[in-house]
Every structure is written in C-alpha cells, then in structure tokens.
Design a protein around this motif. Structure first.
Motif, PDB file in Angstrom:
ATOM      1  N   MET A   1       0.836  -1.163   0.000  1.00 39.08           N
ATOM      2  CA  MET A   1       0.000   0.000   0.000  1.00 39.08           C
ATOM      3  C   MET A   1       0.895   1.245   0.000  1.00 39.08           C
ATOM      4  SD  MET A   1      -2.898   1.078   2.757  1.00 39.08           S
ATOM      5  CE  MET A   1      -4.140  -0.014   2.151  1.00 39.08           C
ATOM      6  N   THR A   2       0.506   2.258  -0.734  1.00 39.05           N
ATOM      7  CA  THR A   2       1.286   3.494  -0.810  1.00 39.05           C
ATOM      8  C   THR A   2       0.460   4.666  -0.288  1.00 39.05           C
ATOM      9  OG1 THR A   2       0.574   3.966  -3.066  1.00 39.05           O
ATOM     10  CG2 THR A   2       2.613   2.688  -2.796  1.00 39.05           C
ATOM     11  N   ASP A   3       1.165   5.748   0.019  1.00 41.00           N
ATOM     12  CA  ASP A   3       0.530   6.976   0.473  1.00 41.00           C
ATOM     13  C   ASP A   3       1.322   8.138  -0.100  1.00 41.00           C
ATOM     14  OD1 ASP A   3      -1.250   8.609   1.777  1.00 41.00           O
ATOM     15  OD2 ASP A   3      -0.340   8.375   3.761  1.00 41.00           O
ATOM     16  N   ILE A   4       0.672   9.267  -0.296  1.00 37.48           N
ATOM     17  CA  ILE A   4       1.347  10.466  -0.780  1.00 37.48           C
ATOM     18  C   ILE A   4       1.418  11.463   0.364  1.00 37.48           C
ATOM     19  CG2 ILE A   4       1.247  12.409  -2.399  1.00 37.48           C
ATOM     20  CD1 ILE A   4      -0.155  10.514  -4.357  1.00 37.48           C
ATOM     21  N   ILE A   5       2.639  11.943   0.648  1.00 36.94           N
ATOM     22  CA  ILE A   5       2.859  12.933   1.696  1.00 36.94           C
ATOM     23  C   ILE A   5       3.718  14.057   1.125  1.00 36.94           C
ATOM     24  CG2 ILE A   5       2.676  11.225   3.551  1.00 36.94           C
ATOM     25  CD1 ILE A   5       5.750  11.354   3.816  1.00 36.94           C
ATOM     26  N   THR A   6       3.848  15.135   1.864  1.00 39.21           N
ATOM     27  CA  THR A   6       4.744  16.206   1.424  1.00 39.21           C
ATOM     28  C   THR A   6       6.155  15.904   1.923  1.00 39.21           C
ATOM     29  OG1 THR A   6       4.167  17.543   3.350  1.00 39.21           O
ATOM     30  CG2 THR A   6       2.955  17.973   1.299  1.00 39.21           C
ATOM     31  N   ALA A   7       7.135  16.419   1.218  1.00 35.93           N
ATOM     32  CA  ALA A   7       8.535  16.119   1.522  1.00 35.93           C
ATOM     33  C   ALA A   7       8.923  16.492   2.947  1.00 35.93           C
ATOM     34  CB  ALA A   7       9.445  16.823   0.532  1.00 35.93           C
ATOM     35  N   ASP A   8       8.332  17.553   3.498  1.00 41.69           N
ATOM     36  CA  ASP A   8       8.680  17.967   4.851  1.00 41.69           C
ATOM     37  C   ASP A   8       8.144  17.009   5.917  1.00 41.69           C
ATOM     38  OD1 ASP A   8       6.176  19.062   3.985  1.00 41.69           O
ATOM     39  OD2 ASP A   8       6.136  20.299   5.785  1.00 41.69           O
ATOM     40  N   ALA A   9       7.322  16.037   5.528  1.00 38.90           N
ATOM     41  CA  ALA A   9       6.797  15.040   6.468  1.00 38.90           C
ATOM     42  C   ALA A   9       7.597  13.736   6.430  1.00 38.90           C
ATOM     43  CB  ALA A   9       5.325  14.756   6.167  1.00 38.90           C
ATOM     44  N   LEU A  10       8.614  13.673   5.578  1.00 41.91           N
ATOM     45  CA  LEU A  10       9.435  12.461   5.501  1.00 41.91           C
ATOM     46  C   LEU A  10      10.194  12.227   6.801  1.00 41.91           C
ATOM     47  CD1 LEU A  10      10.986  12.664   1.927  1.00 41.91           C
ATOM     48  CD2 LEU A  10       9.479  10.863   2.804  1.00 41.91           C
ATOM     49  N   LEU A  11      10.322  10.964   7.156  1.00 46.50           N
ATOM     50  CA  LEU A  11      11.041  10.564   8.361  1.00 46.50           C
ATOM     51  C   LEU A  11      12.056   9.491   8.022  1.00 46.50           C
ATOM     52  CD1 LEU A  11       7.997  10.205  10.767  1.00 46.50           C
ATOM     53  CD2 LEU A  11       9.599  12.128  10.646  1.00 46.50           C
ATOM     54  N   ARG A  12      13.031   9.317   8.901  1.00 48.67           N
ATOM     55  CA  ARG A  12      14.019   8.254   8.736  1.00 48.67           C
ATOM     56  C   ARG A  12      13.271   6.916   8.663  1.00 48.67           C
ATOM     57  NH1 ARG A  12      17.876   4.837  11.380  1.00 48.67           N
ATOM     58  NH2 ARG A  12      19.886   5.122  10.378  1.00 48.67           N
ATOM     59  N   ASN A  13      13.727   6.036   7.815  1.00 49.72           N
ATOM     60  CA  ASN A  13      13.170   4.698   7.582  1.00 49.72           C
ATOM     61  C   ASN A  13      11.903   4.686   6.733  1.00 49.72           C
ATOM     62  OD1 ASN A  13      15.262   3.346   8.895  1.00 49.72           O
ATOM     63  ND2 ASN A  13      14.274   3.603  10.876  1.00 49.72           N
ATOM     64  N   ASP A  14      11.432   5.853   6.257  1.00 46.14           N
ATOM     65  CA  ASP A  14      10.354   5.840   5.271  1.00 46.14           C
ATOM     66  C   ASP A  14      10.911   5.220   3.994  1.00 46.14           C
ATOM     67  OD1 ASP A  14       8.303   6.992   6.740  1.00 46.14           O
ATOM     68  OD2 ASP A  14       8.686   9.030   5.998  1.00 46.14           O
ATOM     69  N   ARG A  15      10.062   4.562   3.248  1.00 44.70           N
ATOM     70  CA  ARG A  15      10.446   3.975   1.965  1.00 44.70           C
ATOM     71  C   ARG A  15       9.784   4.789   0.863  1.00 44.70           C
ATOM     72  NH1 ARG A  15       8.455  -1.769   2.678  1.00 44.70           N
ATOM     73  NH2 ARG A  15       6.983  -0.667   3.995  1.00 44.70           N
ATOM     74  N   VAL A  16      10.594   5.492   0.095  1.00 50.78           N
ATOM     75  CA  VAL A  16      10.118   6.439  -0.903  1.00 50.78           C
ATOM     76  C   VAL A  16      10.226   5.833  -2.305  1.00 50.78           C
ATOM     77  CG1 VAL A  16      10.501   8.721  -1.925  1.00 50.78           C
ATOM     78  CG2 VAL A  16      10.834   8.380   0.533  1.00 50.78           C
ATOM     79  N   ILE A  17       9.182   6.018  -3.093  1.00 50.37           N
ATOM     80  CA  ILE A  17       9.199   5.579  -4.484  1.00 50.37           C
ATOM     81  C   ILE A  17       9.600   6.779  -5.332  1.00 50.37           C
ATOM     82  CG2 ILE A  17       7.839   4.694  -6.409  1.00 50.37           C
ATOM     83  CD1 ILE A  17       6.085   3.264  -4.313  1.00 50.37           C
ATOM     84  N   LEU A  18      10.815   6.744  -5.856  1.00 48.20           N
ATOM     85  CA  LEU A  18      11.310   7.825  -6.709  1.00 48.20           C
ATOM     86  C   LEU A  18      10.978   7.569  -8.171  1.00 48.20           C
ATOM     87  CD1 LEU A  18      14.827   8.345  -5.089  1.00 48.20           C
ATOM     88  CD2 LEU A  18      12.755   9.704  -4.731  1.00 48.20           C
ATOM     89  N   ASP A  19      10.905   6.303  -8.543  1.00 49.82           N
ATOM     90  CA  ASP A  19      10.615   5.892  -9.911  1.00 49.82           C
ATOM     91  C   ASP A  19       9.655   4.718  -9.829  1.00 49.82           C
ATOM     92  OD1 ASP A  19      10.569   4.728 -12.444  1.00 49.82           O
ATOM     93  OD2 ASP A  19      12.721   4.878 -12.739  1.00 49.82           O
ATOM     94  N   PRO A  20       8.490   4.818 -10.452  1.00 48.63           N
ATOM     95  CA  PRO A  20       7.503   3.735 -10.347  1.00 48.63           C
ATOM     96  C   PRO A  20       8.002   2.389 -10.865  1.00 48.63           C
ATOM     97  CG  PRO A  20       6.728   5.459 -11.844  1.00 48.63           C
ATOM     98  CD  PRO A  20       8.027   5.919 -11.277  1.00 48.63           C
ATOM     99  N   ASN A  21       9.084   2.396 -11.653  1.00 47.75           N
ATOM    100  CA  ASN A  21       9.637   1.152 -12.191  1.00 47.75           C
ATOM    101  C   ASN A  21      10.793   0.617 -11.356  1.00 47.75           C
ATOM    102  OD1 ASN A  21       7.886   1.164 -14.441  1.00 47.75           O
ATOM    103  ND2 ASN A  21       9.170   2.711 -15.384  1.00 47.75           N
ATOM    104  N   ASP A  22      11.012   1.216 -10.185  1.00 52.04           N
ATOM    105  CA  ASP A  22      12.155   0.865  -9.345  1.00 52.04           C
ATOM    106  C   ASP A  22      11.663   0.487  -7.952  1.00 52.04           C
ATOM    107  OD1 ASP A  22      14.788   0.490  -8.687  1.00 52.04           O
ATOM    108  OD2 ASP A  22      15.350   2.599  -8.756  1.00 52.04           O
ATOM    109  N   MET A  23      12.554  -0.117  -7.188  1.00 50.63           N
ATOM    110  CA  MET A  23      12.242  -0.470  -5.803  1.00 50.63           C
ATOM    111  C   MET A  23      12.224   0.802  -4.953  1.00 50.63           C
ATOM    112  SD  MET A  23      11.880  -3.755  -5.685  1.00 50.63           S
ATOM    113  CE  MET A  23      12.051  -4.137  -3.966  1.00 50.63           C
TER     114      MET A  23
END
Length: 59
Positions: free
Chosen positions: A1-23
C-alpha cells in the motif's frame, strides 16, 4: 500500500518511491533548511525536495 505525503513530512526509515519502475528507497536522514528538504537514502543517493513537493511512500 502506498501513500502520498509532502517532503517535509518524511522521516528516517520511510520507503520512498522515486521511480515507479524501481524499488522503494529507504530514507537514512532528512534535514530541512528554509523551503527545501535534503534527503539522504541508505544507498547514499541524495535528493533535495521543496517543502510542499509530494512524494510517494510505501506504508
């Protein structure tokens, strides 16, 4: 499951999808300065986002 947040809400150990074709990238550190957010991933890759930029994370 994914969620969309703003960059200022990122925390250590979050897993970010930078490219939909990548891990997801694991966040190692997040620092903010003014209207930017500097993110370092566990791979050593670094990205700078604007505070309001939307990022997709894996929950």
């Amino acid at each position: 499951m994914t969620d969309i947040i703003t960059a200022d809400a990122l925390l250590r150990n979050d897993r970010v999808i930078l490219d939909p074709n990548d891990m997801p990238h694991l966040v190692d550190s997040v620092t903010g300065a003014g209207d930017t957010v500097h993110v370092v991933f566990s791979s050593g890759e670094e990205r700078v986002f604007r505070v309001g930029d939307e990022v997709t994370i894996v929950e």
